[in-house]
Design a protein around this motif. Structure first.
Motif, PDB file in Angstrom:
ATOM      1  N   VAL A  37     -33.349 109.479 109.730  1.00 23.68           N
ATOM      2  CA  VAL A  37     -33.703 108.791 110.963  1.00 23.68           C
ATOM      3  C   VAL A  37     -35.201 108.908 111.188  1.00 23.68           C
ATOM      4  O   VAL A  37     -35.741 110.007 111.224  1.00 23.68           O
ATOM      5  CB  VAL A  37     -32.956 109.399 112.175  1.00 23.68           C
ATOM      6  CG1 VAL A  37     -33.282 108.629 113.444  1.00 23.68           C
ATOM      7  CG2 VAL A  37     -31.461 109.431 111.923  1.00 23.68           C
ATOM      8  N   GLU A  38     -35.873 107.764 111.313  1.00 19.84           N
ATOM      9  CA  GLU A  38     -37.302 107.726 111.597  1.00 19.84           C
ATOM     10  C   GLU A  38     -37.506 107.161 112.998  1.00 19.84           C
ATOM     11  O   GLU A  38     -36.861 106.193 113.382  1.00 19.84           O
ATOM     12  CB  GLU A  38     -38.034 106.855 110.582  1.00 19.84           C
ATOM     13  CG  GLU A  38     -37.945 107.391 109.167  1.00 19.84           C
ATOM     14  CD  GLU A  38     -38.664 106.529 108.152  1.00 19.84           C
ATOM     15  OE1 GLU A  38     -39.262 105.497 108.537  1.00 19.84           O
ATOM     16  OE2 GLU A  38     -38.613 106.882 106.970  1.00 19.84           O
ATOM     17  N   VAL A  39     -38.418 107.776 113.745  1.00 23.71           N
ATOM     18  CA  VAL A  39     -38.702 107.333 115.107  1.00 23.71           C
ATOM     19  C   VAL A  39     -39.953 106.463 115.084  1.00 23.71           C
ATOM     20  O   VAL A  39     -41.034 106.923 114.728  1.00 23.71           O
ATOM     21  CB  VAL A  39     -38.900 108.526 116.062  1.00 23.71           C
ATOM     22  CG1 VAL A  39     -39.154 108.036 117.479  1.00 23.71           C
ATOM     23  CG2 VAL A  39     -37.675 109.443 116.025  1.00 23.71           C
ATOM     24  N   VAL A  40     -39.783 105.207 115.436  1.00 25.10           N
ATOM     25  CA  VAL A  40     -40.887 104.251 115.447  1.00 25.10           C
ATOM     26  C   VAL A  40     -41.849 104.625 116.579  1.00 25.10           C
ATOM     27  O   VAL A  40     -41.424 104.883 117.700  1.00 25.10           O
ATOM     28  CB  VAL A  40     -40.364 102.818 115.650  1.00 25.10           C
ATOM     29  CG1 VAL A  40     -41.503 101.824 115.714  1.00 25.10           C
ATOM     30  CG2 VAL A  40     -39.374 102.453 114.543  1.00 25.10           C
ATOM     31  N   GLY A  41     -43.131 104.686 116.272  1.00 23.09           N
ATOM     32  CA  GLY A  41     -44.129 104.989 117.288  1.00 23.09           C
ATOM     33  C   GLY A  41     -44.473 106.453 117.410  1.00 23.09           C
ATOM     34  O   GLY A  41     -45.365 106.820 118.165  1.00 23.09           O
ATOM     35  N   LEU A  42     -43.749 107.320 116.683  1.00 27.45           N
ATOM     36  CA  LEU A  42     -44.045 108.751 116.671  1.00 27.45           C
ATOM     37  C   LEU A  42     -44.171 109.208 115.217  1.00 27.45           C
ATOM     38  O   LEU A  42     -43.217 109.713 114.634  1.00 27.45           O
ATOM     39  CB  LEU A  42     -42.945 109.557 117.376  1.00 27.45           C
ATOM     40  CG  LEU A  42     -42.840 109.442 118.884  1.00 27.45           C
ATOM     41  CD1 LEU A  42     -41.665 110.259 119.404  1.00 27.45           C
ATOM     42  CD2 LEU A  42     -44.123 109.881 119.564  1.00 27.45           C
ATOM     43  N   PRO A  43     -45.329 109.012 114.614  1.00 26.82           N
ATOM     44  CA  PRO A  43     -45.509 109.394 113.212  1.00 26.82           C
ATOM     45  C   PRO A  43     -45.120 110.852 112.965  1.00 26.82           C
ATOM     46  O   PRO A  43     -45.484 111.739 113.726  1.00 26.82           O
ATOM     47  CB  PRO A  43     -47.012 109.198 112.979  1.00 26.82           C
ATOM     48  CG  PRO A  43     -47.436 108.220 114.017  1.00 26.82           C
ATOM     49  CD  PRO A  43     -46.559 108.490 115.213  1.00 26.82           C
ATOM     50  N   GLY A  44     -44.329 111.043 111.929  1.00 23.65           N
ATOM     51  CA  GLY A  44     -43.894 112.390 111.563  1.00 23.65           C
ATOM     52  C   GLY A  44     -42.640 112.852 112.265  1.00 23.65           C
ATOM     53  O   GLY A  44     -42.115 113.921 111.973  1.00 23.65           O
ATOM     54  N   CYS A  45     -42.114 112.066 113.175  1.00 26.85           N
ATOM     55  CA  CYS A  45     -40.891 112.436 113.878  1.00 26.85           C
ATOM     56  C   CYS A  45     -39.701 111.859 113.109  1.00 26.85           C
ATOM     57  O   CYS A  45     -39.386 110.676 113.209  1.00 26.85           O
ATOM     58  CB  CYS A  45     -40.919 111.911 115.314  1.00 26.85           C
ATOM     59  SG  CYS A  45     -39.558 112.530 116.331  1.00 26.85           S
ATOM     60  N   VAL A  46     -39.079 112.727 112.318  1.00 26.04           N
ATOM     61  CA  VAL A  46     -37.991 112.329 111.421  1.00 26.04           C
ATOM     62  C   VAL A  46     -36.868 113.352 111.540  1.00 26.04           C
ATOM     63  O   VAL A  46     -37.111 114.539 111.732  1.00 26.04           O
ATOM     64  CB  VAL A  46     -38.489 112.279 109.955  1.00 26.04           C
ATOM     65  CG1 VAL A  46     -37.374 111.888 109.005  1.00 26.04           C
ATOM     66  CG2 VAL A  46     -39.664 111.331 109.824  1.00 26.04           C
ATOM     67  N   THR A  47     -35.643 112.884 111.439  1.00 28.15           N
ATOM     68  CA  THR A  47     -34.492 113.776 111.444  1.00 28.15           C
ATOM     69  C   THR A  47     -33.427 113.172 110.551  1.00 28.15           C
ATOM     70  O   THR A  47     -33.690 112.226 109.800  1.00 28.15           O
ATOM     71  CB  THR A  47     -33.984 114.031 112.886  1.00 28.15           C
ATOM     72  OG1 THR A  47     -32.981 115.047 112.862  1.00 28.15           O
ATOM     73  CG2 THR A  47     -33.437 112.771 113.535  1.00 28.15           C
ATOM     74  N   GLN A  48     -32.207 113.686 110.614  1.00 27.03           N
ATOM     75  CA  GLN A  48     -31.123 113.153 109.797  1.00 27.03           C
ATOM     76  C   GLN A  48     -29.800 113.431 110.481  1.00 27.03           C
ATOM     77  O   GLN A  48     -29.730 114.167 111.449  1.00 27.03           O
ATOM     78  CB  GLN A  48     -31.153 113.762 108.391  1.00 27.03           C
ATOM     79  CG  GLN A  48     -30.974 115.274 108.326  1.00 27.03           C
ATOM     80  CD  GLN A  48     -29.511 115.696 108.368  1.00 27.03           C
ATOM     81  OE1 GLN A  48     -28.650 115.044 107.788  1.00 27.03           O
ATOM     82  NE2 GLN A  48     -29.222 116.786 109.066  1.00 27.03           N
ATOM     83  N   GLY A  49     -28.745 112.822 109.963  1.00 28.83           N
ATOM     84  CA  GLY A  49     -27.406 113.064 110.483  1.00 28.83           C
ATOM     85  C   GLY A  49     -26.364 112.459 109.566  1.00 28.83           C
ATOM     86  O   GLY A  49     -26.667 111.573 108.772  1.00 28.83           O
ATOM     87  N   ASP A  50     -25.146 112.951 109.689  1.00 26.97           N
ATOM     88  CA  ASP A  50     -24.045 112.449 108.864  1.00 26.97           C
ATOM     89  C   ASP A  50     -23.379 111.228 109.470  1.00 26.97           C
ATOM     90  O   ASP A  50     -22.836 110.397 108.766  1.00 26.97           O
ATOM     91  CB  ASP A  50     -23.001 113.545 108.647  1.00 26.97           C
ATOM     92  CG  ASP A  50     -23.525 114.667 107.759  1.00 26.97           C
ATOM     93  OD1 ASP A  50     -24.325 114.374 106.840  1.00 26.97           O
ATOM     94  OD2 ASP A  50     -23.146 115.825 107.994  1.00 26.97           O
ATOM     95  N   THR A  51     -23.406 111.132 110.809  1.00 24.13           N
ATOM     96  CA  THR A  51     -22.778 110.006 111.501  1.00 24.13           C
ATOM     97  C   THR A  51     -23.793 109.343 112.429  1.00 24.13           C
ATOM     98  O   THR A  51     -24.830 109.928 112.748  1.00 24.13           O
ATOM     99  CB  THR A  51     -21.583 110.469 112.358  1.00 24.13           C
ATOM    100  OG1 THR A  51     -22.081 111.307 113.421  1.00 24.13           O
ATOM    101  CG2 THR A  51     -20.551 111.215 111.527  1.00 24.13           C
TER     102      THR A  51
END
Length: 87
Positions: A37-51
């Motif tokens: 998951v990448e957050v548009v407008g917040l460079p470097g703000c990334v996470t992940q998830g299974d669902t």
């Protein structure tokens, strides 16, 4: 394939913060499953998830922490958004 883009609400952590909405992009991980998951407008703000639901929950937490860090460092976020057409 078109990436799914969804909005999530931002709940203020500290008094005086405005409600903000951020676009997040869920990128399927074909090897391990789940999504990055990448957050548009917040460079470097990334996470992940299974669902999908886990991705949105994790994205909200990542955004809150990212904004808190930016505020501590007195860094303003003023992204410029544009639409680019191809093909």
């Amino acid at each position: 394939m078109v990436q799914n883009i969804h909005r999530i609400g931002y709940t203020p952590i500290k008094e005086g913060w405005l409600m903000r909405k951020f676009h997040v992009v869920l990128i399927p991980d074909s090897e391990d499953g789940g999504y990055t998951v990448e957050v548009v407008g917040l460079p470097g703000c990334v996470t992940q998830g299974d669902t999908f639901e886990e991705c949105l929950k994790n994205a909200k937490e990542a955004i809150e922490l990212h904004l808190e860090c930016l505020e501590e460092k007195d860094i303003a976020i003023n992204p410029i958004f544009a639409t680019v057409e191809v093909g």
